[in-house]
Every structure is written in C-alpha cells, then in structure tokens.
Design an enzyme around this catalytic site. Structure first.
Site, PDB file in Angstrom:
ATOM      1  N   ASP A 187       0.808  -1.207  -0.104  1.00  0.00           N
ATOM      2  CA  ASP A 187      -0.126  -0.021  -0.091  1.00  0.00           C
ATOM      3  C   ASP A 187       0.841   1.373  -0.434  1.00  0.00           C
ATOM      4  O   ASP A 187       0.602   2.041  -0.554  1.00  0.00           O
ATOM      5  CB  ASP A 187      -0.917  -0.011   1.175  1.00  0.00           C
ATOM      6  CG  ASP A 187      -1.777  -1.064   0.976  1.00  0.00           C
ATOM      7  OD1 ASP A 187      -2.247  -1.676   0.069  1.00  0.00           O
ATOM      8  OD2 ASP A 187      -2.461  -1.727   2.216  1.00  0.00           O
ATOM      9  N   ASP A 226       2.729  13.178   1.299  1.00  0.00           N
ATOM     10  CA  ASP A 226       4.293  12.760   1.310  1.00  0.00           C
ATOM     11  C   ASP A 226       4.831  13.605   2.357  1.00  0.00           C
ATOM     12  O   ASP A 226       6.465  13.361   2.358  1.00  0.00           O
ATOM     13  CB  ASP A 226       4.709  12.904  -0.212  1.00  0.00           C
ATOM     14  CG  ASP A 226       4.668  14.363  -0.749  1.00  0.00           C
ATOM     15  OD1 ASP A 226       3.589  15.099  -0.230  1.00  0.00           O
ATOM     16  OD2 ASP A 226       5.127  14.853  -1.771  1.00  0.00           O
ATOM     17  N   ASP A 283      12.900  22.946  -2.546  1.00  0.00           N
ATOM     18  CA  ASP A 283      12.181  21.923  -3.221  1.00  0.00           C
ATOM     19  C   ASP A 283      12.447  21.673  -4.877  1.00  0.00           C
ATOM     20  O   ASP A 283      12.659  22.665  -5.621  1.00  0.00           O
ATOM     21  CB  ASP A 283      10.730  22.451  -3.046  1.00  0.00           C
ATOM     22  CG  ASP A 283       9.762  21.624  -3.942  1.00  0.00           C
ATOM     23  OD1 ASP A 283      10.166  20.497  -4.245  1.00  0.00           O
ATOM     24  OD2 ASP A 283       8.432  22.151  -4.381  1.00  0.00           O
ATOM     25  N   HIS A 301       4.585  23.416  -7.738  1.00  0.00           N
ATOM     26  CA  HIS A 301       6.073  23.116  -7.314  1.00  0.00           C
ATOM     27  C   HIS A 301       6.810  24.281  -8.274  1.00  0.00           C
ATOM     28  O   HIS A 301       6.468  24.265  -9.618  1.00  0.00           O
ATOM     29  CB  HIS A 301       6.859  21.898  -7.524  1.00  0.00           C
ATOM     30  CG  HIS A 301       6.368  20.901  -6.692  1.00  0.00           C
ATOM     31  ND1 HIS A 301       6.619  20.700  -5.433  1.00  0.00           N
ATOM     32  CD2 HIS A 301       5.143  19.997  -6.977  1.00  0.00           C
ATOM     33  CE1 HIS A 301       5.663  19.820  -4.901  1.00  0.00           C
ATOM     34  NE2 HIS A 301       5.169  19.289  -5.685  1.00  0.00           N
TER      35      HIS A 301
HETATM   36 ZN   LIG Z   1       3.374  19.168  -1.157  1.00  0.00          ZN
END
Ligand SMILES: [Zn+2]
Length: 561
Positions: free
Chosen positions: A52, A79, A198, A372
């Site tokens: 999973d 996440d 990021d 992003h």
């Molecule tokens: Zn995010």
C-alpha cells in the site's frame, strides 16, 4: 571569563525524499539532539504488488528517542504527513508543530488507525517562533497547492538554515496571499548558511502556473462540457478542489463528492475556512444526481492516479453503485502523474474513453498540480537567499542534479552544492560541508494493509513470481511401508496453464514426480523429506520451464501414510 563552548557540527540526515518523489523525512542533529522535519509516505511502484505505502526507515532513531526534540510538519500533503500514524508510536511522545489545516488533516487521519497515542500538536502560523533545544524556528507562509504551507527559517549554533518546504511563487493564488518576497529578503539579510529547496519542478523550464491561471484553464473545460463533469484529483489538493467548487457554482452545477478522503478533507478545510462555498445546498448526495440534468452535475472524486480503490477507478470499472460513465461525460484528471504510475493512469484513461466519455489530462492543458517552483523560480529563490551552501531536497535524483546545476548557474561554488541521497549524512560547519563516509539505514519499509515492515524482499519476490507465472502445487501421498507413491500425485495449479487443456503435460509431470520420489526414497532407509521436496521443486521446475518457458512457484506437499 567562561570558556566558549566547543562548537559541534550540524548533521543533516535525509531518511526519505532525496532520490524519490514522496516519503519526505529529514533529521537535523546537533550535539546529539534531533529535530525531525516531516514524516511522509510514498506510493509503491508497479513492481511491488499488494504493497500500500512505503514509509521511511527510522532505525537510526532507535535508542535516541530521548534526544528527539520535536517534529515540524511543513504542510498537509501525504508525502509529508502520511507516515505519522506508523512512526509516531515508535519514537514516543514528542511535540508536533504545524499549521491548523495540517493539524486537522493529521488528526482526522489518526482516527483511521486503532491504538494511536494522543498526539500533542501545537499550532503555528506565518510569523510564529519557537525554540526547541539548540534550534530556533521561525515559520513563514509559502505558496503551494494546499493552504497552510510553511517554510522554515532555523537558527542553529553554527548558522541559519532555510527550508523552503514544497513551494512555488504565485502572484495570483486562490484563497491565499501572494508570495511575500519582502519577508524572504529579510531572512536573506540575516545570512543563510544553507538553503534546502524543493526540487520537484527542477527539470521544468520557466515559471509554474499561478492558481488563477489553472482556474482559467479548467474554466475552458467547464464552458465546453455539455454533460456531467467528473473531476478527479488528490484529496489533499485543497486549492484544486476549491477551483472546481467555484467553477461548479459559477456554472450552476450541483456537486457530488465521492471518495472517503475527499469527503473528509473537504469537511476539514471547509470548517477551517480554507474551502468556501458561495451558496448553501451546492453539495448533493451522489444518489440524487439523477434528479438533475447532466449539464448541472459535477462529480468531485479521488483517483486521478489510477489508485485501485479510489472512486474514479470504481466508476471506470463499473463497480460504483450510482455512477456509470456515458457519452457526454467529461472526465478531468487533475493531478500530475507520480513517477511509477504512468501505465496505470494510461489504462484508466483508455477505459474511460471506451465508455464514451471525454478525458482531459494535464498533458493536454495545464490543469495539473502545478504546485512546485520551476527553473525560473528556483533560480530566483537561490538568488534571493544567497546561501553559502545549497542542498536540493524533494525529488528524483535527476531533479536534484538539475537543481544543483541551477544553483551553480546562480553563482554558487561547485564544492558548496551538495547533491545527496537518502541515508547520506551531510556534515556541516560554518565553513565546510561534506558527506560522511558512513550512511544511516534508509531502506524502504513497506506497509501492507495494517502490517508494517512485514513485507520484505522475499515476500515481494514471491508475489512477483505468482503474478507472472502462477503457482503449481504437487501433492504426493507416500506409503510408509513400501516407500512408494500411492496412486497418482494430485496437481493443483492457478495462473500457470489451463489444466484441462494440458493433459499431456500433467501426465508427464505426474510420472516424473513418481520417479523422483521413488528414486529419492529408494532403499527404505530413513528418508530426508525436505530433500525429496527440494528434488521435486528443482526437477519439476526445470521440466515445466523446458515445456512452457514459464517458472511457476512450485509447492511440493509430501504426505506419508
Ligand atoms: Zn506538497
């Protein structure tokens, strides 16, 4: 005069999220004290049947529980929060710091897990400052595609860290303020020793779309749609959900919300004011959609990644109790495909098209996550911060490398840009950065149902084998007196060959089994049964392969009577 305390090195330890999309978890360790940033999971790849989620390996934290100061959660995407119910029990009671929407999502999810300890979650917001051990943390608002995303400015004894969290620069966000560049410049003035930024969008040219532009793109689809609109996205893409609600209201469509996580997230975000409805009664129960013309219906659901149990999958597979796809329907898959899910999403798209509906996917129009920062924005962030050191975070290895290149282009010295992966320890002083020789464990920990970590490599290999070539069970009954096989061995097989059409093959196999057993048992001495079973497994395996080019899992059962 007191002697100044000897300064230690700061260690940055990524347990997940570096070299992959998802499973973000990072440790900052100074003088043995540890701060945790995020605790996410990731979805399994296609070659991991039955798994999973994958969560970070926290064996490094074993016996260091006392030293854990707290957990900072940057935003409410899975996440970044998904592993909390699995990991928090193990590290013991520690304070969590996060924004109010994120807190709501975390607490709601905890209810799905039995035996969870009560969490101590402290709410923080733009401008909040906290001190935990040697770390002074200042939270600041960042634009992403979920409200309540917080970047971190962390003062440590050796210098300042800036962690961008997931972000983009958005001049026209939805239900949110534009990026506060003044604040970012102020942090920069206080000197950034290391920037952790990021990398998810680091391979995309230009600038990410603003939420307003995405709204305009989806609006075009709403304008054109004649029948029902079925919009699938992640339950955590709160901004996208708001856009779809806003457009539905504008085009006087009633909204049916499908999928448990979608319903709960809309509820939480609505209660906290992050999702707004213009009118009362905009949401209806799915069973009543037939009471309205198709052109007045929007179905908002989960499943844009082709997740097996999600609402869109059930609709596409004709398993949904109320919704069947038909000509005139417009399906919007509004989230970019997570690496590893491409094939599943392709199959889903084909299935939807076969049933006569139209499909809009992010490749056709920019209706995808777009949460992003892309190359232009990433370069801008680095130029604003002018950090001494740079560590790309969040992304596949290629994204990290690409982000590293952007940093060099922005003027950083090559030796000050560190592209690291999960488990590597980044050791930092005021003037030096290096990766330690010894790594910490950062393996995949697989979650299968509610079991954690009990699916290892072997179980996974078995599942792959079963999925590919099926299984073949041989039951041989052996007469203890004579040492010979009694009657004819039984054969049960699934997913290998259709037995009725393989009579000759089965006959030959039975004969071989009898020979193997009789030879192995032979003279009537004490019999080594595991040897007999191994012989059957190996010899029948070779035989079946020579006849069929397949390698089913062979399970020999030997019974003595
Ligand atoms: Zn995010």
């Amino acid at each position: 005069m007191t002697k100044p305390k000897k300064q230690q090195n700061l260690r940055i330890i990524p347990l997940g999220g570096l070299g992959e999309v998802g499973r973000n978890m990072m440790l900052l360790e100074y003088g043995r004290e540890i701060l945790i940033i995020d605790m996410g999971f990731r979805l399994p790849e296609e070659d991991m049947p039955g798994v999973d989620y994958i969560i970070p390996d926290i064996s490094y934290l074993k016996e260091k529980e006392e030293k854990i100061l707290g957990v900072v959660i940057t935003h409410g995407h899975y996440d970044h929060i998904g592993a909390i119910p699995y990991l928090i029990k193990k590290i013991g009671p520690v304070p969590i710091f996060t924004a109010s929407l994120t807190k709501g999502i975390i607490l709601k999810r905890q209810k799905d897990f039995p035996d969870q300890p009560r969490l101590e979650i402290n709410k923080v917001k733009d401008g909040s400052k906290i001190k935990v051990g040697p770390f002074k943390i200042e939270f600041f608002r960042m634009n992403h595609n979920i409200p309540g995303t917080l970047g971190l400015f962390i003062e440590t004894p050796i210098g300042n860290i800036l962690d961008t969290s997931d972000f983009k620069f958005d001049p026209a966000p939805i239900n949110d303020l534009p990026t506060n560049f003044k604040k970012l410049r102020n942090f920069s003035r206080r000197k950034i020793l290391i920037l952790m930024s990021d990398s998810t969008g680091a391979e995309e040219e230009g600038h990410s779309l603003s939420e307003k532009e995405i709204l305009e793109n989806i609006k075009e689809i709403f304008k054109e749609a004649e029948g029902r609109i079925i919009a699938a996205t992640f339950a955590s893409l709160i901004n996208r959900i708001q856009q779809i609600i806003r457009l539905s209201e504008k085009f006087e469509r009633k909204i049916a919300i499908e999928g448990y996580s979608m319903q709960t997230n809309v509820e939480i975000a609505k209660n906290l004011g992050y999702i707004k409805f213009k009118k009362k009664g905009a949401v209806i129960r799915t069973r009543y959609i037939e009471n309205y013309p198709d052109s007045k219906i929007t179905i908002l659901c989960t499943g844009a990644q082709g997740e097996g149990s999600a609402a869109l999958m059930r609709i596409a597979n004709r398993e949904h109790p109320f919704i069947r796809l038909k000509k005139g329907d417009t399906v919007i898959l509004s989230s970019s495909v997570i690496p590893g899910n491409e094939r599943t999403v392709q199959i889903l798209k084909d299935d939807i098209l076969r049933q006569g509906a139209k499909v809009f996917h992010y490749r056709m129009m920019d209706i995808h996550a777009g949460g992003h920062a892309q190359k232009e924005e990433l370069e801008k962030m680095i130029k604003i911060m002018e950090p001494k050191f740079f560590l790309p975070i969040h992304g596949q290895y290629s994204m990290l490398v690409s982000h590293g290149e952007i940093a060099k282009k922005a003027g950083l010295a090559e030796k000050n840009v560190i592209v690291a992966e999960n488990g590597q320890v980044i050791n930092l002083t005021q003037n030096k950065i290096f990766i330690e020789k010894k790594e910490v464990p950062s393996d995949y920990v697989m979650v299968d149902g509610l079991g954690i970590g009990d699916v290892g490599e072997i179980v996974l290999r078995d599942r792959k084998m079963l999925a590919r070539d099926g299984m073949f069970v041989i039951v041989a009954v052996i007469d203890r007196q004579t040492g010979k096989v009694k009657g004819s061995p039984d054969i049960i097989s699934r997913g290998f060959v259709y037995l009725r059409e393989s009579k000759t093959l089965l006959k030959e196999t039975r004969k071989k089994v009898i020979n193997i057993v009789n030879k192995a048992v032979g003279s009537g001495k004490a019999v080594n049964w595991s040897y007999v079973k191994n012989e059957i497994r190996n010899k029948i395996g070779q035989f079946l392969y020579s006849k069929t080019q397949r390698r089913p899992m062979i399970l020999p059962v030997v019974i003595e009577v």
